[in-house]
Design an enzyme around this catalytic site. Structure first.
Site, PDB file in Angstrom:
ATOM      1  N   PRO A 253       0.805  -1.238   0.000  1.00 32.45           N
ATOM      2  CA  PRO A 253       0.000   0.000   0.000  1.00 32.45           C
ATOM      3  C   PRO A 253       0.831   1.277   0.000  1.00 32.45           C
ATOM      4  O   PRO A 253       0.832   2.050   0.965  1.00 32.45           O
ATOM      5  CB  PRO A 253      -0.819  -0.136   1.285  1.00 32.45           C
ATOM      6  CG  PRO A 253       0.079  -0.911   2.210  1.00 32.45           C
ATOM      7  CD  PRO A 253       0.824  -1.879   1.322  1.00 32.45           C
ATOM      8  N   CYS A 254       1.503   1.553  -1.113  1.00 39.37           N
ATOM      9  CA  CYS A 254       2.295   2.773  -1.201  1.00 39.37           C
ATOM     10  C   CYS A 254       1.408   4.015  -1.199  1.00 39.37           C
ATOM     11  O   CYS A 254       1.908   5.131  -1.001  1.00 39.37           O
ATOM     12  CB  CYS A 254       3.215   2.749  -2.418  1.00 39.37           C
ATOM     13  SG  CYS A 254       2.410   2.380  -3.975  1.00 39.37           S
TER      14      CYS A 254
END
Length: 291
Positions: A253-254
Site C-alpha cells: 500500500p504505497c
C-alpha cells in the site's frame, strides 16, 4: 460481477469529482457545484457515492483535505484496531488482507523470469480496472489500467508493462482465472488463508515493501517515518524510489505514504486514485456508518 462493474464505472465519475475538488479546494465547493461539474444532479451524485463508497459525498470530501492527512500523520487517531474490535465494516472499506510474501530468487531476478509462466488477466474493481499476473508461487503483478485510453490501447499498454517487468517470462491471458485473486484484494470478508505475493526487488526495496504491508488501512506515514521504520532514517530518497518500483498496487500500500507536511504527494496510478483510496479507508476506519 455486474455490481462490481458498475462500481468500477462509478469510480471514473468519482475521480472527476475528486479532481474538481482538488482544484477548487480553497473554495470548498458545494455538492451542487460538484454535481454540475460531472454533469449530474446533486441527487444522483449523492446516490452514486452511496453505491460506490457507502458514505455521503460530504463525509467523503472531508477526508480529501490535507488537514485530515496532517491529523492522521500526527497520530491523533487510533487506526483500524478499534473498528475491527467493534466488528465495523462498510461496502467501500478495503479489507486488510493477510499477505504472505515470497521474494524472487537471485536467479529469477537475473533471468528476468526466464522459464516462468505468468497467467494474467483484467478485471473491474471499485477503484477502476486492473491487470493482475500470477505464478505458481503467488501474485506477481497488480496495476491499475489507464482509463484515459480506449480499452484495447489501455490493455495493450498494461500487458506491455507486465512483459517489460518479466522480459523472458511466458505470458498467458485468462481473465477468469484471475477474477478470484482480484476479488480477494478488494474483499469485504476476512480470509483465513493469506494471499501469496511474489516480490522481485533489491534487499532494500523488499524491506520497504514489507514495512508498507504493516501500515493498516486508515493510517498514513511520511517518507521519513517509513525510512525510520526500516532503520534507514536518512534514506528518504531511496524509500521514494522503492515506492516508485512497486508493481503490486493496494496489497503493497504505497498509497498510504504522504509528504512530511501532510500533502498527499504523487502516486504512480494517479493522485485522484490515491486520494480516493485514502478517503475510503479513513472514512470507514474513523467514522464508519456516517452519512
Amino acid at each position: 460481477m455486474n455490481e462490481l462493474a458498475a462500481r468500477c464505472r462509478a469510480y471514473e465519475t468519482v475521480a472527476r469529482a475528486i479532481r474538481f475538488v482538488r482544484q477548487r479546494s480553497p473554495c470548498q465547493p458545494s455538492l451542487q457545484e460538484i454535481a454540475a461539474h460531472v454533469g449530474m444532479s446533486h441527487f444522483h451524485l449523492q446516490r452514486l457515492f452511496s453505491v460506490w463508497v457507502g458514505i455521503s459525498p460530504k463525509r467523503f470530501l472531508q477526508y480529501l483535505t490535507t488537514e485530515h492527512a496532517r491529523s492522521l500523520l500526527r497520530g491523533e487517531y487510533d487506526v483500524l484496531s478499534a473498528a475491527h474490535a467493534a466488528g465495523l465494516s462498510g461496502p467501500g472499506r478495503l479489507h486488510d488482507l493477510m499477505v504472505a510474501c515470497d521474494a524472487a530468487t537471485p536467479g529469477e531476478v537475473r533471468s528476468l523470469g526466464e522459464g516462468l509462466l505468468i497467467t494474467y488477466g483484467f478485471g473491474p474493481t471499485p477503484f477502476g480496472r486492473v491487470i493482475a499476473g500470477t505464478t505458481a508461487r503467488g501474485l506477481c503483478h497488480l496495476q491499475f489500467v489507464n482509463a484515459n485510453d480506449s480499452t484495447d490501447d489501455a490493455d495493450g499498454d498494461a500487458t506491455w508493462q507486465l512483459q517489460a517487468d518479466w522480459q523472458h517470462a511466458r505470458l498467458h491471458r485468462d481473465d477468469a482465472a484471475l477474477a478470484s485473486s482480484i476479488g480477494r484484494v478488494f474483499s469485504l470478508v476476512g480470509e483465513e488463508q493469506p494471499l501469496h505475493i511474489l516480490l522481485r526487488g533489491t534487499n532494500f526495496q523488499l524491506k520497504v515493501w514489507q514495512a508498507l504491508i504493516d501500515i493498516a488501512p486508515g493510517e498514513v506515514v511520511s517518507y521519513g517515518e517509513l525510512a525510520a521504520r526500516i532503520e534507514h532514517p536518512h534514506a528518504q530518497r531511496a524509500v521514494a524510489s522503492a515506492l516508485a518500483r512497486n508493481r503490486i498496487a493496494v496489497l503493497i500500500p504505497c498509497h498510504r505514504v504522504i509528504r512530511e507536511n501532510g500533502d498527499i504527494g504523487n502516486y504512480r496510478w494517479g493522485g485522484d486514485r490515491k486520494q480516493a483510496l485514502l478517503a475510503v479507508e479513513a472514512a470507514h476506519s474513523l467514522s464508519p456508518g456516517c452519512a
